[in-house]
Design an enzyme around this catalytic site. Structure first.
Site, short mmCIF file in Angstrom:
data_model
loop_
_atom_site.label_atom_id
_atom_site.label_comp_id
_atom_site.label_asym_id
_atom_site.label_seq_id
_atom_site.Cartn_x
_atom_site.Cartn_y
_atom_site.Cartn_z
N LYS A 116 0.83 -1.20 0.00
CA LYS A 116 0.00 0.00 0.00
C LYS A 116 0.86 1.25 0.00
O LYS A 116 0.48 2.26 -0.59
CB LYS A 116 -0.97 0.02 1.19
CG LYS A 116 -2.14 -0.91 0.98
CD LYS A 116 -3.36 -0.47 1.79
CE LYS A 116 -4.56 -1.37 1.51
NZ LYS A 116 -5.63 -1.24 2.48
N LYS A 198 -3.37 -9.92 -6.56
CA LYS A 198 -4.68 -10.38 -6.08
C LYS A 198 -5.78 -9.48 -6.61
O LYS A 198 -5.54 -8.28 -6.87
CB LYS A 198 -4.70 -10.47 -4.56
CG LYS A 198 -4.73 -9.15 -3.88
CD LYS A 198 -5.22 -9.23 -2.44
CE LYS A 198 -5.37 -7.79 -1.96
NZ LYS A 198 -5.94 -7.52 -0.72
N LYS A 201 -10.88 -4.77 -4.67
CA LYS A 201 -12.01 -3.87 -4.94
C LYS A 201 -11.55 -2.45 -5.18
O LYS A 201 -12.30 -1.63 -5.70
CB LYS A 201 -13.07 -3.94 -3.83
CG LYS A 201 -12.58 -3.73 -2.40
CD LYS A 201 -13.75 -3.78 -1.42
CE LYS A 201 -13.55 -4.50 -0.12
NZ LYS A 201 -12.31 -4.38 0.63
P1 TYM Z 1 -10.59 -6.58 2.84
O1 TYM Z 1 -11.70 -5.59 2.96
O2 TYM Z 1 -9.45 -6.26 1.95
O3 TYM Z 1 -11.17 -7.99 2.38
C1 TYM Z 1 -12.23 -8.64 3.07
C2 TYM Z 1 -11.98 -10.14 3.06
O4 TYM Z 1 -11.83 -10.60 1.71
C3 TYM Z 1 -10.62 -11.34 1.58
N1 TYM Z 1 -10.07 -11.09 0.24
C4 TYM Z 1 -9.84 -12.03 -0.67
N2 TYM Z 1 -9.98 -13.37 -0.64
C5 TYM Z 1 -9.64 -14.06 -1.77
N3 TYM Z 1 -9.16 -13.46 -2.89
C6 TYM Z 1 -8.99 -12.12 -2.96
N4 TYM Z 1 -8.54 -11.55 -4.06
C7 TYM Z 1 -9.33 -11.34 -1.82
N5 TYM Z 1 -9.30 -10.01 -1.54
C8 TYM Z 1 -9.75 -9.88 -0.28
C9 TYM Z 1 -9.70 -10.78 2.66
O5 TYM Z 1 -8.70 -11.70 3.01
C10 TYM Z 1 -10.67 -10.52 3.78
O6 TYM Z 1 -10.89 -11.70 4.52
N6 TYM Z 1 -8.06 -5.83 7.09
C11 TYM Z 1 -9.19 -6.54 6.49
C12 TYM Z 1 -10.50 -6.19 7.13
C13 TYM Z 1 -10.53 -6.36 8.59
C14 TYM Z 1 -10.55 -7.60 9.29
C15 TYM Z 1 -10.59 -7.25 10.66
C16 TYM Z 1 -10.51 -8.94 8.90
C17 TYM Z 1 -10.58 -5.37 9.50
N7 TYM Z 1 -10.62 -5.88 10.74
C18 TYM Z 1 -10.59 -8.24 11.67
C19 TYM Z 1 -10.53 -9.93 9.90
C20 TYM Z 1 -10.56 -9.57 11.26
C21 TYM Z 1 -9.26 -6.19 5.02
O7 TYM Z 1 -8.72 -5.21 4.58
O8 TYM Z 1 -10.07 -6.98 4.29
#
Ligand code: TYM
Length: 333
Positions: A116, A198, A201
């Site tokens: 990032k 990866k 969004k």
């Molecule tokens: P975020 O918003 O980027 O993504 C949400 C969830 O989707 C999964 N993910 C994916 N899985 C498979 N392929 C992909 N290309 C892909 N892109 C995203 C992520 O692994 C995630 O599970 N920091 C976290 C959000 C968060 C969180 C938490 C997660 C905040 N607090 C506490 C678990 C526990 C995040 O940015 O996810």
């Protein structure tokens, strides 16, 4: 554990509309984990989202639509606690305390921080660096046992465990040590335009991802443009054929077929058939979610009730943990 139930917690940032990567890597598992013997907390992580510049009106709208999408994916707000992170002040409170138990060196090793900060070189803020600490606070506040996430968040779960173990050693047994839970298939869906990256969004190139609410036409178009390779054989080989393998992984995630079955289904066919077949599987799989999402977006008052009820229930649990942490630190509790 809470009242004999295992605690599940996960979060997703409202930094755009979730992609099919978010869906198969994480969201799809959220409703499946709901059960008599578990209590699930599912959080819209808007505090995390502001580590990258956000337009407040867009963020507000994305937060609302994300709540609708979680419900549309099958999360039941009666059985699970669905809430918005900024509505529960304890996330920031615990995050500060944990910041003082986390080393710069540990945070500097986080690959998401490195990614990032290279993508947003004009805005390498301190929040981007301490992001995993806030995430650890999200998890530890609820004494979570299980954290369902995609592959890219595994490192953040590891650091959360390290922080919790260290804190417990120094201050007594306060936190449950959580375990990550990653699906066998679909834990890392790759960009349709660059299969070395990866699917995300917040990708500036909309052809790189299919969102959960894309129209069938948009999904077809994006898959038709997906990057493959030039040897023309449909075979699962992520190292040498990352584009084709990504399509196959998406196909199996949406159809429930095994990889061998999917390879057999497309044997002797060209990449056009694979792209079309995958787009069709995604369109079919998303149909019921999209219908429920549209219905829920027509009930904004209901979505606000869900957020308020979730915030109240989450705050109760979070306050209990902060009280114990504050007492252990020597603060008035
Ligand atoms: P975020 O918003 O980027 O993504 C949400 C969830 O989707 C999964 N993910 C994916 N899985 C498979 N392929 C992909 N290309 C892909 N892109 C995203 C992520 O692994 C995630 O599970 N920091 C976290 C959000 C968060 C969180 C938490 C997660 C905040 N607090 C506490 C678990 C526990 C995040 O940015 O996810």
């Amino acid at each position: 554990m809470e009242n004999g139930k295992k605690i599940v917690l996960s979060g997703i940032q409202p930094s755009g509309i979730p992609t099919i990567g978010n869906y198969v890597g994480a969201l799809r598992n959220w409703p499946l984990l709901q059960g008599e013997d578990r209590l699930c907390y599912y959080c819209v992580a808007n505090l995390h989202a502001i580590t990258v510049k956000q337009d407040p009106d867009v963020l507000r709208q994305n937060t609302l639509s994300l709540v609708a999408l979680l419900l549309a994916c099958g999360v039941d707000p009666k059985r699970s606690v669905v809430f918005v992170q900024s509505d529960v002040k304890e996330h920031c409170e615990l995050s500060w305390v944990l910041n003082c138990s986390t080393y710069m060196g540990e945070l500097g090793r986080m690959t998401q921080f490195k990614d990032k900060s290279s993508k947003h070189a004009d805005n390498i803020n301190a929040g981007l660096f301490t992001y995993p600490v806030l995430m650890a606070a999200d998890i530890l506040l609820y004494q979570s046992d299980i954290v369902p996430v995609g592959e890219d968040q595994r490192q953040h779960i590891e650091i959360c465990r390290d922080i919790a173990i260290r804190f417990n050693k120094n201050h007594g047994d306060i936190f449950t040590i959580p375990e990550g839970y990653t699906p066998k298939v679909g834990a890392r869906v790759m960009s349709l335009q660059n299969p070395a990256q990866k699917m995300s969004k917040s990708d500036p190139n909309p052809n790189g991802f299919a969102s959960i609410i894309d129209t069938p036409e948009a999904i077809q178009k994006k898959f038709r443009k997906a990057v493959t390779d030039c040897d023309g054989v449909v075979r699962y080989d992520p190292e040498n054929k990352p584009g084709v393998s990504n399509l196959l992984a998406i196909y199996t995630s949406f159809t429930g077929m095994s990889m061998a079955e999917a390879e057999a289904r497309f044997a002797g066919e060209n990449y056009g058939a694979l792209k079309n077949g995958t787009a069709e599987a995604v369109i079919e799989g998303l149909k019921p979610i999209q219908a429920e999402y549209s219905r829920l977006m027509g009930s904004v008052d209901y979505l606000h009730e869900v957020m308020e009820d979730g915030a109240r229930r989450a705050s109760e649990a979070a306050a209990r943990t902060v009280k114990r942490v504050y007492a252990a630190m020597g603060f008035n509790a």
